[in-house]
Design a protein around this motif. Structure first.
Motif, PDB file in Angstrom:
ATOM      1  N   LYS A 128       2.133   9.815  -5.286  1.00  0.00           N
ATOM      2  CA  LYS A 128       2.495  11.131  -4.759  1.00  0.00           C
ATOM      3  C   LYS A 128       3.654  11.750  -5.533  1.00  0.00           C
ATOM      4  O   LYS A 128       3.677  12.972  -5.768  1.00  0.00           O
ATOM      5  CB  LYS A 128       2.848  11.005  -3.276  1.00  0.00           C
ATOM      6  CG  LYS A 128       3.253  12.305  -2.598  1.00  0.00           C
ATOM      7  CD  LYS A 128       3.525  12.066  -1.120  1.00  0.00           C
ATOM      8  CE  LYS A 128       3.952  13.349  -0.426  1.00  0.00           C
ATOM      9  NZ  LYS A 128       4.221  13.112   1.029  1.00  0.00           N
ATOM     10  N   TYR A 129       4.618  10.910  -5.946  1.00  0.00           N
ATOM     11  CA  TYR A 129       5.829  11.426  -6.591  1.00  0.00           C
ATOM     12  C   TYR A 129       5.892  11.127  -8.093  1.00  0.00           C
ATOM     13  O   TYR A 129       6.929  11.349  -8.718  1.00  0.00           O
ATOM     14  CB  TYR A 129       7.065  10.854  -5.893  1.00  0.00           C
ATOM     15  CG  TYR A 129       7.271  11.418  -4.512  1.00  0.00           C
ATOM     16  CD1 TYR A 129       8.022  12.570  -4.307  1.00  0.00           C
ATOM     17  CD2 TYR A 129       6.691  10.805  -3.399  1.00  0.00           C
ATOM     18  CE1 TYR A 129       8.200  13.100  -3.038  1.00  0.00           C
ATOM     19  CE2 TYR A 129       6.868  11.324  -2.122  1.00  0.00           C
ATOM     20  CZ  TYR A 129       7.616  12.473  -1.947  1.00  0.00           C
ATOM     21  OH  TYR A 129       7.780  12.990  -0.684  1.00  0.00           O
TER      22      TYR A 129
ATOM     23  N   GLY B 166      12.420  14.007  -6.519  1.00  0.00           N
ATOM     24  CA  GLY B 166      11.496  14.871  -5.804  1.00  0.00           C
ATOM     25  C   GLY B 166      11.501  14.667  -4.301  1.00  0.00           C
ATOM     26  O   GLY B 166      10.681  15.258  -3.588  1.00  0.00           O
ATOM     27  N   GLY B 167      12.395  13.816  -3.814  1.00  0.00           N
ATOM     28  CA  GLY B 167      12.476  13.546  -2.378  1.00  0.00           C
ATOM     29  C   GLY B 167      11.832  12.242  -1.960  1.00  0.00           C
ATOM     30  O   GLY B 167      11.760  11.932  -0.765  1.00  0.00           O
ATOM     31  N   ALA B 168      11.376  11.450  -2.919  1.00  0.00           N
ATOM     32  CA  ALA B 168      10.683  10.193  -2.586  1.00  0.00           C
ATOM     33  C   ALA B 168      11.537   9.280  -1.724  1.00  0.00           C
ATOM     34  O   ALA B 168      11.061   8.717  -0.724  1.00  0.00           O
ATOM     35  CB  ALA B 168      10.280   9.469  -3.876  1.00  0.00           C
TER      36      ALA B 168
ATOM     37  N   GLN C 205       0.836  -1.204   0.000  1.00  0.00           N
ATOM     38  CA  GLN C 205       0.000   0.000   0.000  1.00  0.00           C
ATOM     39  C   GLN C 205       0.867   1.250   0.000  1.00  0.00           C
ATOM     40  O   GLN C 205       0.579   2.231  -0.700  1.00  0.00           O
ATOM     41  CB  GLN C 205      -0.926  -0.004   1.223  1.00  0.00           C
ATOM     42  CG  GLN C 205      -1.942  -1.153   1.205  1.00  0.00           C
ATOM     43  CD  GLN C 205      -2.714  -1.264   2.508  1.00  0.00           C
ATOM     44  OE1 GLN C 205      -2.252  -0.833   3.568  1.00  0.00           O
ATOM     45  NE2 GLN C 205      -3.889  -1.852   2.439  1.00  0.00           N
ATOM     46  N   PHE C 206       1.948   1.221   0.766  1.00  0.00           N
ATOM     47  CA  PHE C 206       2.893   2.335   0.848  1.00  0.00           C
ATOM     48  C   PHE C 206       3.534   2.606  -0.514  1.00  0.00           C
ATOM     49  O   PHE C 206       3.699   3.753  -0.929  1.00  0.00           O
ATOM     50  CB  PHE C 206       3.948   1.993   1.901  1.00  0.00           C
ATOM     51  CG  PHE C 206       5.093   2.961   2.019  1.00  0.00           C
ATOM     52  CD1 PHE C 206       4.883   4.288   2.353  1.00  0.00           C
ATOM     53  CD2 PHE C 206       6.397   2.530   1.823  1.00  0.00           C
ATOM     54  CE1 PHE C 206       5.948   5.173   2.477  1.00  0.00           C
ATOM     55  CE2 PHE C 206       7.467   3.402   1.942  1.00  0.00           C
ATOM     56  CZ  PHE C 206       7.238   4.733   2.282  1.00  0.00           C
ATOM     57  N   PHE C 207       3.891   1.541  -1.216  1.00  0.00           N
ATOM     58  CA  PHE C 207       4.453   1.683  -2.560  1.00  0.00           C
ATOM     59  C   PHE C 207       3.500   2.463  -3.460  1.00  0.00           C
ATOM     60  O   PHE C 207       3.895   3.408  -4.153  1.00  0.00           O
ATOM     61  CB  PHE C 207       4.695   0.299  -3.175  1.00  0.00           C
ATOM     62  CG  PHE C 207       6.020  -0.314  -2.827  1.00  0.00           C
ATOM     63  CD1 PHE C 207       6.713   0.055  -1.684  1.00  0.00           C
ATOM     64  CD2 PHE C 207       6.576  -1.283  -3.639  1.00  0.00           C
ATOM     65  CE1 PHE C 207       7.931  -0.526  -1.364  1.00  0.00           C
ATOM     66  CE2 PHE C 207       7.798  -1.869  -3.333  1.00  0.00           C
ATOM     67  CZ  PHE C 207       8.472  -1.488  -2.193  1.00  0.00           C
ATOM     68  N   GLU C 208       2.247   2.026  -3.483  1.00  0.00           N
ATOM     69  CA  GLU C 208       1.277   2.632  -4.387  1.00  0.00           C
ATOM     70  C   GLU C 208       0.996   4.087  -4.024  1.00  0.00           C
ATOM     71  O   GLU C 208       0.925   4.955  -4.906  1.00  0.00           O
ATOM     72  CB  GLU C 208      -0.015   1.813  -4.374  1.00  0.00           C
ATOM     73  CG  GLU C 208       0.162   0.411  -4.960  1.00  0.00           C
ATOM     74  CD  GLU C 208      -1.141  -0.383  -5.006  1.00  0.00           C
ATOM     75  OE1 GLU C 208      -2.212   0.234  -4.784  1.00  0.00           O
ATOM     76  OE2 GLU C 208      -1.091  -1.591  -5.267  1.00  0.00           O
TER      77      GLU C 208
END
Length: 264
Positions: free
Chosen positions: A110-111, A199-201, A102-105
């Protein structure tokens, strides 16, 4: 002289330190920690790591299917037995990888990262992209095959043991933690991520997640469960178990060295 634990034995295998370093200190990780990793390269790696995580779910489920909980109580708190401890570890692993997917998606969205990026393939001295559908690359396929060899029947390998699985679990998680800790150490004192290529990902989201105290505690529990489980094996099978564990340990390190994409 105190007998070595299983993890101490594996980490002290002659020549293993060089292989371990290559598996945890790649140029990919160095650039990641500095915010200099191109987003297309990060997307490529994340796409494959996502497939790895999906196979990990089957791996953990297969190990759970091998757990034999105590039948008799005999005046003890059975919830404190090693079998229950290993089961609890595997439940934590499943919950963690589910959150990870879920965090991956969420982070990819977001980035602006693509989780279906096709990996480049070697073609002589050049790297070119396949004109094919997204799928596991050869390295990820090696991991998937290893994980699926532990899956519940009828597809799993009946010769695979809980000890084997704990070796694979600890090795994959320890390497992951040490690799991203190395990446974190490559960062300059400047914590400003505005100029990061992704972008800071990585430096704002992924690396803090993969080096967190919670993850460190999980890896420590993997180690302790492996050492405890190895310690209760029958003397007759101890040497065979150590030999098999060494083979799996080295195999995962070889896979991990190749799992990091090649970067200039």
């Amino acid at each position: 002289m105190t007998k070595q634990s299983m993890t101490e034995y594996l980490l002290s295998i002659p020549g293993i330190s060089d292989l371990y370093e290559r598996a945890t200190q790649s140029q990919f990780l160095s650039l990641a920690g500095q915010g200099k990793l191109p987003p297309e390269v990060l997307s490529q790696w994340l796409s494959q790591d996502r497939l790895y995580a999906q196979a990990y779910i089957r791996f953990a489920g297969g190990l759970i299917s091998r757990i034999q909980l105590p039948i008799r109580v005999e005046g003890q708190d059975t919830s404190k037995t090693l079998q229950w401890r290993v089961l609890s570890l595997l439940q934590t692993a499943l919950a963690g990888v589910t959150r990870e997917l879920q965090f991956f998606e969420e982070t990819a969205k977001k980035y602006g990262l693509d989780l279906e990026t096709i990996s480049p393939v070697a073609g002589g001295d050049d790297l070119s992209y396949k004109s094919a559908e997204f799928a596991p690359d050869s390295v990820t396929k090696n991991y998937i095959d290893l994980f699926d060899s532990f899956s519940a029947q009828p597809h799993g390998n009946t010769a695979r043991t809980i000890l084997d699985g704990l070796v694979v679990l600890w090795t994959t998680e320890k390497v992951y933690l040490d690799a991203w800790t190395y990446a974190k150490q490559q960062a300059s004192d400047n914590e400003d991520t505005n100029g990061d290529l992704d972008g800071g990902a990585l430096r704002k989201e992924f690396i803090p997640n993969w080096t967190s105290e919670e993850f460190q505690a999980f890896v420590k529990e993997c180690q302790e469960c492996l050492d405890a489980y190895a310690a209760i094996q029958d003397v007759d099978t101890e040497e065979v178990g150590a030999s098999g564990s060494m083979v799996l340990f080295k195999k995962v390190l070889v896979f991990e060295e190749s799992f990091w994409p090649m970067v200039a």
